[in-house]
Structure formats: C-alpha cells, structure tokens
Motif scaffolding. Structure first.
Motif: not given
Length: 407
Positions: A364-371, A296-297, A301-302, A358-360
């Motif tokens: 992206i950081v959130c997505q990395r942390r989720l992964r 979803e993140v 991002i997209e 900034k939100m992107i």
C-alpha cells in the motif's frame, strides 16, 4: 552808292593802284590757301572716316571673335560644373541611402529586436518550478542583447559620419551651383550683347558711361576660381569613395555579427525545445509505467488480502480443532504429537498472516508512492509543457519579428 560824305574824304585816304592790285592778289592767295586747306581737310576727313570705319569693322570682328571664344569657354566650364555638380549630387544621393539604411537598422534593432528579446525574457520568466533555469538560451539572449547595444552605438557613429560627409558635399554643391549660376548669367549677357548693334542703341546711354567701373578680377583669377572649385569637388568625390566602402564594410560586419548571434540563439532555442520534447516523452512514458505499476500493485494488494482471508479460514480451522481438543477428558487431555502439529500449524499460519499483512502495508505504501510519483510527474510535465510552449511558440513568434538581413 551813297556818296554824301565824299567831299570829306581826304587825299591821304586814297590807295594807290599798286596797293589795290596787291590787296586783290593777297585775297586771291588767301582764298586759294583756304581752298587747299579745305581740300586737305576733306581728304584727311575721308581718310579718318575710312580709318574709323575700318577700325570699327576690325574691332567688331575681334570683339565678336573674343565673345565667341569667351562664350565657348564659359559653356565648357558650365558643362564641367554641371557634370561635377551631378556627380556630387549622386554621391549625396548614395550617402542619403546609407543614412536611411542605417536609421532603419537602428529602428529595427531598438524598436523591434530589443523589444522582441525583452519579451522573450519576460515570457521565460513565466517558467515554473525547476524549469526556471539559467540555460544556454538565456545566455545567448543576453549576448544578443549586449551585441545589439554595441551595434546601436556603432550605427550612431556611422550615421553621424554620413551626415558630416553629406554636409561637406552640400557645401560643394552650393559653390558649384553658385558659380554655375554666375556663368549662366554671363552667357545671357553675352547673348544679349551679341544681338546689339549701333542702330539699336539709344545715344542717351552715353550719359551713364561714368557709372561703368572696370572689372578688378583678373582673367587668371577668374579661370583659376572655377578650376579650383571643380578640383576640390573632384577630390572630395574621390575621397568619399573609400568612406562608402568603409560604410559597406562596417554594415556587412554588423549584419554578419548579428546574424551569427541570432543563429546561436535560434540553435539554443532549437536544442532546448528538442531537450524538452525528449524529457516530456520520457516523463510521459514513465508516468504510463508508473500508473501501470500502481495498477499492478493494486492487484498484488488484492491478491495478498485474498491470501490473508484464505489463511484466516485455516487459522480458524486449526483454532477450532485445538478448541475442540480442549474438551478431552482425563488422561486423553495430553500434549500429543497432533497437539504439537496443530500448534505448529497455528504458529506458522499466524506468522504467514503477519507476513502477508506486513506485505500488504508495504505494498500500500509502495502504491501510494507510485501515485505520488505519478502526481509529481504530472507537475513536471505541466512545467515542461508550459516551458515548451513558451520557448517554441511564444518566443518563436517574437523571434520572427527579428530580421537582421533586412538592412
């Protein structure tokens, strides 16, 4: 008759008729006395023969009676000895059963149970990461191992007591068997004597009568000897029953304690397995949600990137308009309301683009942390599944080797 020397006979050598007559009478009287003596001797001899014959018959009847009494007495004592010996042998058989049972229990405890527990410890040392924890299973396994060591010491003490009792009983069996052997030998001798008679004996045996020695053991001592042996054996049998009851009580308590502790270990394993199943299920769900959130993140991002691209077009439009208005001439090159609005729009668009960018970055950081979280969950799931396999399958197989109820 030769009378050649008759002329030499003196007149003094002649006897008188009276002497001749007296001499004849004396000879007759002497002969009559000898005849009377012979008659008296004959009568006395007949009396003595009859008396001796009666004595022999009487003595034979008395001896036969005493022999039968003696045989019956010995036979009774033989039956009592045999009965007592069988009782002692049965007690020994029961105690040997206890000895085998205890030795099998020691073998099971030391050879199987302790080894199975040690294998469980080795297997659980293969747990990984945070799962290598000193939990209730570990505590209960340690308790079980210590209990087995204590029980093993108790069993060694028990088996030693059993051996001592068996040695004591075997000594009684030997004494009973020895006395029984002596009495059976006596029965054979009495049976042989019963078959003897005066016509079946060689008189030459009288030459050996001097080697016969009188028995020195009294009948009372003989009778008391067997009675004492039987009473002593009976007493040790009576005293032995509480010992067997003690063995039963000890073994029952040992089995109860071991089974109770084994149940505690099994319950600890079961609870731990349930905990791992619950955690694995929870982590699996969390992983699925994390992956879903990451996806979803990615869409966010997209979408943000599309929004930035869209805003870039508007910025370019405003920028083009402002650039075109710089080509105004003269007094027309003024800061009018349109100019202000275009600049305000430019500022707002640029601010929006910066916020989106900034939100992107944050997304992206959130997505990395989720992964990363998903990867960590994968590691934890790997640890948990490894531990679950150890506790449920491998340790379960080791626990199946243990059966305290078998002894």
């Amino acid at each position: 008759m030769n009378c050649k020397n008759d002329h030499k006979v003196k007149s003094s050598d002649y006897h008188t008729p009276a002497e001749w007559q007296h001499k004849g009478e004396l000879e007759i009287m002497a002969s009559e006395e000898q005849q009377e003596l012979a008659q008296r001797l004959t009568l006395e001899a007949d009396r003595l023969v009859d008396q001796a014959k009666d004595a022999v018959v009487k003595n034979k009847l008395e001896i036969d009676h005493q022999s039968k009494v003696k045989v019956k007495d010995i036979e009774y004592k033989c039956r009592e000895l045999e009965k007592q010996k069988d009782g002692v042998n049965e007690e020994i058989r029961l105690l040997l059963g206890y000895q085998t049972r205890i030795e099998n229990a020691k073998k099971l405890l030391v050879g199987e149970a302790l080894d199975a527990i040690d294998q469980c410890f080795k297997l659980r040392n293969c747990r990984q990461g945070i799962d290598l924890v000193f939990d209730d299973v570990e505590k209960e396994l340690l308790k079980e191992r210590e209990l087995i060591k204590v029980v093993n010491s108790q069993l060694e003490d028990l088996v030693e007591k059993v051996k001592v009792q068996i040695r004591k009983l075997r000594e009684f069996v030997y004494n009973l068997a020895q006395d029984l052997h002596y009495k059976e030998n006596t029965l054979k001798i009495e049976e042989c004597n019963e078959k003897l008679n005066e016509n079946s004996i060689e008189l030459s045996v009288l030459n050996e009568k001097n080697i016969i020695k009188p028995a020195e053991i009294s009948f009372r001592k003989w009778d008391q000897f067997t009675t004492d042996i039987i009473l002593a054996a009976s007493k040790v049998l009576i005293d032995g029953r509480p010992i067997r009851a003690y063995f039963d009580k000890c073994l029952s308590k040992i089995i109860k304690d071991l089974v109770c502790q084994s149940d505690e270990v099994e319950q600890a394993f079961k609870s731990r397995v349930q905990e791992y199943l619950a955690v694995i299920e929870k982590l699996s769900k969390q992983k699925d949600e994390t992956i879903k959130n990451a996806e979803e993140v990615q869409g966010t991002i997209e979408k943000l990137r599309d929004a930035v691209d869209d805003k870039q077009a508007y910025i370019a439009l405003v920028h083009t308009r402002l650039l075109n208005r710089t080509r105004r001439e003269g007094i027309e090159l003024c800061r009018d309301e349109l100019e202000v609005k275009l600049n305000e729009e430019m500022a707002e668009l640029e601010h929006n683009v910066q916020s989106l960018q900034k939100m992107i970055v944050d997304t992206i950081v959130c997505q990395r942390r989720l992964r990363q979280s998903s990867a960590r969950i994968d590691v934890q799931l790997s640890y948990k599944r490894n531990t679950l396999r150890i506790d449920d399958e491998l340790c379960g197989a080791q626990r199946n080797r243990i059966n305290y109820r078998a002894f």
